[in-house]
Design an enzyme around this catalytic site. Structure first.
Site, PDB file in Angstrom:
ATOM      1  N   ASP A 192       3.005 -37.487  23.277  1.00  0.00           N
ATOM      2  CA  ASP A 192       3.646 -36.989  22.057  1.00  0.00           C
ATOM      3  C   ASP A 192       2.988 -37.603  20.830  1.00  0.00           C
ATOM      4  O   ASP A 192       2.515 -38.742  20.870  1.00  0.00           O
ATOM      5  CB  ASP A 192       5.145 -37.341  22.098  1.00  0.00           C
ATOM      6  CG  ASP A 192       5.964 -36.485  21.144  1.00  0.00           C
ATOM      7  OD1 ASP A 192       5.415 -35.524  20.573  1.00  0.00           O
ATOM      8  OD2 ASP A 192       7.160 -36.790  20.961  1.00  0.00           O
TER       9      ASP A 192
ATOM     10  N   HIS B 122      -4.209 -31.901  18.519  1.00  0.00           N
ATOM     11  CA  HIS B 122      -4.236 -31.466  19.920  1.00  0.00           C
ATOM     12  C   HIS B 122      -5.649 -31.625  20.505  1.00  0.00           C
ATOM     13  O   HIS B 122      -5.809 -32.052  21.644  1.00  0.00           O
ATOM     14  CB  HIS B 122      -3.761 -30.019  20.049  1.00  0.00           C
ATOM     15  CG  HIS B 122      -2.318 -29.829  19.653  1.00  0.00           C
ATOM     16  ND1 HIS B 122      -1.306 -30.645  20.116  1.00  0.00           N
ATOM     17  CD2 HIS B 122      -1.721 -28.918  18.830  1.00  0.00           C
ATOM     18  CE1 HIS B 122      -0.145 -30.244  19.600  1.00  0.00           C
ATOM     19  NE2 HIS B 122      -0.378 -29.207  18.810  1.00  0.00           N
TER      20      HIS B 122
ATOM     21  N   LEU C 196      -7.265 -39.372  43.140  1.00  0.00           N
ATOM     22  CA  LEU C 196      -6.114 -39.299  42.227  1.00  0.00           C
ATOM     23  C   LEU C 196      -5.623 -37.855  42.211  1.00  0.00           C
ATOM     24  O   LEU C 196      -6.428 -36.925  42.264  1.00  0.00           O
ATOM     25  CB  LEU C 196      -6.582 -39.693  40.816  1.00  0.00           C
ATOM     26  CG  LEU C 196      -5.638 -39.406  39.646  1.00  0.00           C
ATOM     27  CD1 LEU C 196      -4.468 -40.393  39.642  1.00  0.00           C
ATOM     28  CD2 LEU C 196      -6.381 -39.509  38.300  1.00  0.00           C
TER      29      LEU C 196
HETATM   30  C1  IPE Z   1       7.670 -32.884  24.675  1.00  0.00           C
HETATM   31  O1  IPE Z   1       7.155 -33.066  23.391  1.00  0.00           O
HETATM   32  C2  IPE Z   1       6.839 -31.885  25.394  1.00  0.00           C
HETATM   33  C3  IPE Z   1       5.455 -32.269  25.614  1.00  0.00           C
HETATM   34  C4  IPE Z   1       4.966 -33.458  25.455  1.00  0.00           C
HETATM   35  C5  IPE Z   1       4.591 -31.224  26.061  1.00  0.00           C
HETATM   36  P1  IPE Z   1       7.861 -32.380  22.123  1.00  0.00           P
HETATM   37  O2  IPE Z   1       7.204 -32.980  20.938  1.00  0.00           O
HETATM   38  O3  IPE Z   1       7.812 -30.916  22.254  1.00  0.00           O
HETATM   39  O4  IPE Z   1       9.334 -32.901  22.301  1.00  0.00           O
HETATM   40  P2  IPE Z   1      10.622 -32.757  21.369  1.00  0.00           P
HETATM   41  O5  IPE Z   1      10.953 -31.308  21.296  1.00  0.00           O
HETATM   42  O6  IPE Z   1      10.239 -33.320  20.038  1.00  0.00           O
HETATM   43  O7  IPE Z   1      11.670 -33.564  22.045  1.00  0.00           O
HETATM   44  C1  IPE Z   2       2.515 -33.392  21.751  1.00  0.00           C
HETATM   45  O1  IPE Z   2       2.319 -33.540  20.397  1.00  0.00           O
HETATM   46  C2  IPE Z   2       1.805 -32.190  22.329  1.00  0.00           C
HETATM   47  C3  IPE Z   2       2.669 -31.036  22.603  1.00  0.00           C
HETATM   48  C4  IPE Z   2       3.958 -31.062  22.614  1.00  0.00           C
HETATM   49  C5  IPE Z   2       2.007 -29.771  22.913  1.00  0.00           C
HETATM   50  P1  IPE Z   2       3.232 -32.805  19.322  1.00  0.00           P
HETATM   51  O2  IPE Z   2       2.577 -31.506  18.973  1.00  0.00           O
HETATM   52  O3  IPE Z   2       4.620 -32.722  19.777  1.00  0.00           O
HETATM   53  O4  IPE Z   2       3.103 -33.808  18.096  1.00  0.00           O
HETATM   54  P2  IPE Z   2       4.247 -34.192  17.057  1.00  0.00           P
HETATM   55  O5  IPE Z   2       5.429 -34.674  17.832  1.00  0.00           O
HETATM   56  O6  IPE Z   2       4.545 -32.951  16.273  1.00  0.00           O
HETATM   57  O7  IPE Z   2       3.631 -35.264  16.233  1.00  0.00           O
HETATM   58 MG    MG Z   3       6.267 -33.938  19.539  1.00  0.00          MG
END
Ligand code: IPE
Ligand code: IPE
Ligand code: MG
Length: 249
Positions: A23, A40, A134
């Site tokens: 995240d 990303h 792995l």
């Molecule tokens: C959780 O991350 C899903 C992934 C890491 C793919 P999000 O950033 O989407 O989670 P929420 O919605 O903030 O909890």
């Molecule tokens: C995690 O990073 C990747 C996915 C959920 C696809 P985020 O895109 O959720 O990044 P933040 O939380 O907005 O910083």
């Molecule tokens: Mg996120």
């Protein structure tokens, strides 16, 4: 002090299965005044680094939460750009995984994925199915409640057709209907970016997992931060309901 891979690998308490909620990609980009997609793109590099670091530390299963069921609700252009990144990454990296003796698996609702990405992933799963160093499990269009409901539907169908007696439904049978059927439960769940929630990840499988929350945004989560989490895990006592005296014999 630097934590070396061997230090983890030689530790009998190392986790067998690490599951990560990666995240913070969007915030990483925003902090730099860049579009979210740059975060990303950068996040993919971290995935590569952590896969290698896992193999070298003797981790046998690594599950990464790459895209949730709920992530489909993001703005259309972000969703389609992530799907393109997924395809490009799968096309580029699968041969490399195979060369490194890594087995690829996908959990989540594959039917939701664009056809081309699904085909490339399925070929990768087939190509790498006998690899043993792995197992890399990628959670795509994954939501734990969705997974549990899909499992419940298969059981209900079997009961309806008379193949299954409801009394025979136990934890083992239920687990065998989940996407993670032949994957052991995660020992350690790591979430980056200073968020403290599970976001519909491995709800059944996480019953006795240990948790580790890292403050770094995912693109800033490097091998050393990862090994810090693994080392922290090796120092914990897992009691599974028993007393400390019972488990320390
Ligand atoms: C959780 O991350 C899903 C992934 C890491 C793919 P999000 O950033 O989407 O989670 P929420 O919605 O903030 O909890
Ligand atoms: C995690 O990073 C990747 C996915 C959920 C696809 P985020 O895109 O959720 O990044 P933040 O939380 O907005 O910083
Ligand atoms: Mg996120």
């Amino acid at each position: 002090m630097e934590i070396r891979a061997e230090e983890i690998k030689n530790n009998p308490n190392r986790p067998q299965h690490v599951a990560i909620i990666l995240d913070g990609n969007g915030r990483w980009a925003k902090k730099r005044g860049l579009p979210r997609m740059m975060g990303h793109n950068e996040g993919v590099k971290t995935v590569r680094e952590i896969v290698t670091a896992s193999a070298e530390a003797g981790v046998k299963y690594l599950t990464i939460y790459a895209f949730s069921k709920q992530n489909w609700n993001r703005p259309k252009d972000e969703v389609s750009a992530i799907m393109s990144l997924l395809l490009k990454t799968a096309q580029r990296e699968i041969k490399e995984l195979h060369r490194n003796n890594v087995r690829l698996k996908v959990i989540g609702d594959k039917n939701d994925l664009p056809n081309e990405a699904r085909d490339v992933l399925e070929q990768g799963i087939e190509l790498t199915k006998d690899n043993e160093l792995l197992t890399l499990v990628v959670a795509l269009s994954y939501g734990s409640r969705d997974e549990i409901l899909r499992a419940v539907h298969t059981l209900a169908e079997d009961v309806k057709s008379g193949e299954l007696d409801p009394n025979d439904i136990n934890e083992t049978l239920f687990g065998s209907r989940l996407d993670t059927a032949d994957i052991p439960d995660p020992d350690l769940i790591i979430r980056t970016s200073g968020e403290y929630r599970i976001s519909n990840y491995l709800l059944w499988q996480a019953a006795y997992a240990e948790f580790y929350f890292a403050e770094e945004l995912w693109p800033d989560f490097h091998r050393q931060e990862y090994y810090k989490a693994l080392l922290s895990y090796t120092q914990r006592e897992r009691r599974f309901g028993k007393t400390s005296e019972q488990v320390s014999i």
